[in-house]
Scaffold this active site. Structure first.
Site, PDB file in Angstrom:
ATOM      1  N   ASP A  67       0.941  -1.095   0.112  1.00 53.67           N
ATOM      2  CA  ASP A  67      -0.009   0.047   0.107  1.00 53.67           C
ATOM      3  C   ASP A  67       0.800   1.204   0.057  1.00 53.67           C
ATOM      4  O   ASP A  67       2.127   1.142   0.051  1.00 53.67           O
ATOM      5  CB  ASP A  67      -1.013   0.058   1.278  1.00 53.67           C
ATOM      6  N   ASP A 137      -7.644  -3.384  14.424  1.00 55.13           N
ATOM      7  CA  ASP A 137      -9.129  -3.595  14.225  1.00 55.13           C
ATOM      8  C   ASP A 137      -9.219  -4.887  13.023  1.00 55.13           C
ATOM      9  O   ASP A 137     -10.221  -4.971  12.494  1.00 55.13           O
ATOM     10  CB  ASP A 137      -9.632  -2.300  13.542  1.00 55.13           C
ATOM     11  N   HIS A 139      -7.450  -5.088  10.118  1.00 56.31           N
ATOM     12  CA  HIS A 139      -6.985  -4.627   8.799  1.00 56.31           C
ATOM     13  C   HIS A 139      -5.982  -5.376   8.260  1.00 56.31           C
ATOM     14  O   HIS A 139      -4.706  -5.636   8.977  1.00 56.31           O
ATOM     15  CB  HIS A 139      -7.115  -3.209   8.694  1.00 56.31           C
ATOM     16  N   GLU A 144      -9.491  -1.317   5.519  1.00 55.32           N
ATOM     17  CA  GLU A 144     -10.375  -1.141   6.654  1.00 55.32           C
ATOM     18  C   GLU A 144     -11.291  -2.111   6.907  1.00 55.32           C
ATOM     19  O   GLU A 144     -11.748  -2.676   5.818  1.00 55.32           O
ATOM     20  CB  GLU A 144     -10.459   0.336   6.813  1.00 55.32           C
TER      21      GLU A 144
HETATM   22  P1  PGA Z   1       2.073  -2.325  12.942  1.00 53.33           P
HETATM   23  O1  PGA Z   1       1.101  -2.286  11.761  1.00 53.33           O
HETATM   24  O2  PGA Z   1       2.907  -3.329  12.406  1.00 53.33           O
HETATM   25  O3  PGA Z   1       2.909  -1.209  12.960  1.00 53.33           O
HETATM   26  O4  PGA Z   1       1.431  -2.659  14.109  1.00 53.33           O
HETATM   27  C1  PGA Z   1       0.550  -3.231  11.282  1.00 53.33           C
HETATM   28  C2  PGA Z   1      -0.949  -2.757  10.329  1.00 53.33           C
HETATM   29  O5  PGA Z   1      -1.570  -1.784  10.908  1.00 53.33           O
HETATM   30  O6  PGA Z   1      -1.062  -3.131   9.559  1.00 53.33           O
END
Ligand code: PGA
Length: 262
Positions: A67, A137, A139, A144
């Site tokens: 992304d 959450d 995602h 999302e």
């Molecule tokens: P993080 O992010 O590895 O910084 O916890 C993971 C994500 O939000 O996909």
């Protein structure tokens, strides 16, 4: 889904690095999908250590991004491309020409075309191994909750929560955090031959349990991985702490034939 529980984040990193190593030996010009965020950093550091030691050669890999932000200036230091250059491409000795990502400079009507272009490229390259993180959450990428489980690479509007979470990288100023991104869709991610979801820390435990043992639902985008034929969930003890079938996961992995790999 195969769930592999390791003691801590460095043993999770070593486990996944072994899978990358195995891929590199089987297919030196493999396509590796990389995630940004804090979680995969120990993995990238472990791979860099092995590259520096001459134990593996990843220089022929092609690397694809998951992304990217839209709306930032081309050389902004918070573009995910910068993260991948600094944490993956440089340390692993991969030529920057072998890095592919969504076009962050697309504006207005070019955005849909940029999304389609990247999705088509991913289909053409074929991702051999996709590394994923998971949001608290549920995602994956920037898909999302309530994203279509069949979605392809497209523009997404970030939730206020995600923008607030990421404002720490923008001097704590919410106004500077982009509102839109281009992200591989859930359907795009599911096209990868092998998906490895890495999750460490107690903050991810509920999301991991929902993704692995809950129903397949757009409320938890990572739950779509249950539909994929080859997914590995690599977690530390904390990340596994809300899983119900831990004894079964441990038993299965402990009895797995060595030749099988992840
Ligand atoms: P993080 O992010 O590895 O910084 O916890 C993971 C994500 O939000 O996909």
């Amino acid at each position: 889904m195969e769930v592999v529980i390791r003691k801590d984040e460095s043993s999770v990193a070593a486990l996944v690095a072994d899978a990358v190593d195995r891929l590199a030996r089987a297919k030196p010009d493999a396509v590796l999908g990389v995630a940004t965020g804090d979680t995969p950093i120990p993995l990238y550091r472990e791979l860099a250590r092995r590259v520096d030691a001459g134990a593996i050669d990843l220089s022929r890999f092609r690397v694809v991004m998951l992304d990217e932000y839209l709306g930032l200036p081309a050389h902004h230091d918070q573009l995910y491309r910068r993260f991948v250059e600094q944490e993956v491409i440089g340390p692993l000795g991969i030529d920057p020409d072998r890095l592919y990502g969504p076009d962050s400079t697309a504006r207005g009507e070019q955005v849909d075309r940029a999304a389609l272009h990247y999705d088509t490229l991913l289909t053409r390259l074929g991702v051999d191994l996709q590394i994923l993180g998971i949001g608290s959450d549920g995602h994956i990428g920037f898909n999302e909750p309530m994203s279509s489980l069949a979605s392809r690479t497209r523009i997404k509007t970030l939730t206020e929560q995600t923008r607030r979470d990421n404002s720490r990288f923008f001097h704590g100023d919410l106004a500077r955090v982009p509102t839109h991104v281009l992200t591989q869709g859930i359907g795009t991610i599911l096209d990868a031959s092998h998906v490895v979801l890495v999750a460490t820390g107690v903050g991810k435990a509920a999301a991991v349990a929902a993704a692995v043992e809950g129903p397949v639902t757009a409320r938890v985008p990572a739950s779509a991985l249950q539909l994929h034929r080859h997914v590995t969930v690599a977690v530390d003890e904390d990340g596994a702490s809300e899983l119900r079938y831990v004894d079964y996961y441990r038993h299965t992995y402990d009895n797995k034939p060595d030749w099988q790999g992840l």
